[in-house]
Design an enzyme around this catalytic site. Sequence first.
Site: not given
Length: 758
Positions: A72, A96, A100-101, A163, A284
Amino acid sequence: MFGVSLIYMYKVFRGDTMSNRIVSLPTIDLLINEIKTYNPGCNEALIRRAYNLAESMHADQRRDSGEPYITHPLSVAVILASLSLDDTTIIAGILHDVVEDTQLTLDDIRAEFGDDLAQIIDGVTKLNKLSYRSKQEHQAENLRKMFLAMAQDVRIILVKLADRLHNMRTLDSHHSELRQKEIALETQEIFAPLAHRLGIYKIKWELEDLSLRFLEPETYFSLVDMISMKRQEREAYIESLCRELSEKLNTVGIKADIKGRPKNFYSIYNKMKKQQKDISEIYDIHAVRVIVDSVKDCYGALGIVHTLWKPIPGRFKDYIAMPKANMYQSIHTTVICPNGQPFEVQIRTWEMHRVSEYGIAAHWRYKEGTNGSGYNNDTEQRLAWLRQMVEWQQEVKDAKEFVETVKVDLFGDSVFVFSPKGDVYELPYGSNPIDFAYRVHTQVGHQCVGAKINSRIMPLDTVLKNGDIVEVLTTRGSGPSRDWIKIVKTSQAKNKIRQWFRKEGRDERVLQKGKEVLEKELQKQNLDPVPFLKSDKLLEIAKKCGYFTADDLLVAIAEGAITSIGVINKIRDDVVLSKGLIPDDTPKEKTELTVKPFSGAAGQDNGVWVKGEADVMVRIAQCCKPLPGDAIIGYITRGRGVSVHRDDCPNIIYYREQEPQRLVEVDWDKQITGLFQAGIQIIAADRERLAMEIIAAISDTKTVINAANIRVGKDKITVVDVTMEIKNLAQLEYIINKVRRVKGVMEVKRMFSEKQNQ
């Protein structure tokens, strides 16, 4: 990875399982090769070090699809590289999610890679560890943090968009249907429009199509099938049009790259929905894009296009002369082709094309000559909307209001209007002249009393249209109306209006004044104020008087927009008696204004002295009707004595040129007494209770009104002529200034004055 085709999307979204997909996962070597295509001197060692760190931190983690988690952030980095971004942004994409993880902290990032990178990662990191009262508040706080961080470094949102794009590409593999719809809706309402605002159309189009696929899968797949069925036929026809145009351009020496461009699915879906048409009626679906070397060639190519095919009136847009706020420039024209079907032609230069694809990323300059924030001054100006959003969001406490305003101000449709000097202003669709006034300057907004749209006086709540020329009418000393907050569209205008009331200290002071005036009137009418001033009862009274809140009513009373006796009458008639709150012997008759007919004619007036003369007949001129306090001059008439005019009277200007020998000096008697008839004309935007509020404003000065004439034009402009009894010019000016403060009043001018016979 970034340039995923619609065919690929079609195959994946028809339900193929992960094991059946032939999709190569990204590698660090693939990423490095992509970066070197536009930046051969990239810091490969630093990028690989960041990758090794991310791989080790995410080593034990897997996505719900079963893939190693590192795929990812690496895919995010590849998307960023496809936008030709700098090394720091690429590394931010790789890292990134580590804060957080994983156990890695911002301090760790700062120590290893510097403050710049830590700031970007901090801006992207979600606020999952905080507690919120609602899901909506959670979303609002994430958006707040994102906008604040973007104001410091726009690369934060570029990482966030990359992301979100990769998460949307893999959304079908690891979420429930309900969660898929929630993420798709947020993408459609926030992230796709944000990509549009930043001009990154390559990301915008894919996010829109992916959102539609999950929000309305049946509609999406039906659309894909219908377009695929006639794809070859349409593409062959467009190819023939491109060849014809290319040959014609070559004959006049314009070098051009001409290609057909299919519209994305979401654009076609939107057109079908708005125009209530079937896919067979949308002609169109494909557009022809013409890319040339110079702006001059753009307009030359336009002439050739209109020579070959007839243009459709009203379907021409020149975004070169008037670029969009997101930096987009191009000429759009819709023409009728030989088979009678319309198609769109877009004409632009190569630089314009680069900007249309990559938006703000195309203007990235991370080298000498920037302002230190990573982008040049031109790009800084184009992000002015972001500064306004940051300023406004600090004032708003309600999460729902903040999220809704983001959608309206940043992501809604826009209109382009002009100032009388020719300056172009972009405003959200639905904006009115008040929004325009505050966009020009805060003081222009505060002092706005009216507006001319295309040289015609129009109400302040008139919705502006593309191409309108707007002139703001202002008066010194005036201020915004509290009601404006309910009718303005932009957060900037709402914020400035609120700030004005806070700065003036008017909120509590005005409310208290209104309450005191109402309380005094209740006591005067032998009514107990206590039950009426309770919050619930006051709200009920306010609604009976046409106001939304009790505060609005009190402000209206304090500022003279409604008289306290008018409120009492409402209480007496509609509220109190029906609920038995006032004894039956309470007076029930209304107090109403008595309007007298105009009377009296000017005759000999001993209140004016003629220099060097005695016992001379003096009369007040009918053309300008001077008042005590006006500068005056006399004109010797033939047989009717001296006629007294205002010094600026048009007749006096004529006499000075033609008969100056007949002018004499005159002056007011300093002991003059009595009342004069004075007239004013009020021009205002028509609305309910307008005339009542104007009469109330005059009556509050204890002035007797003799006559009032009201007329409303087709343009919803009300003209009110009022005659009244006053003593002198000072009193008249006081009344005029008071009337100017009535909501909607655009102009107040003097009409005439006349002394009564005593």
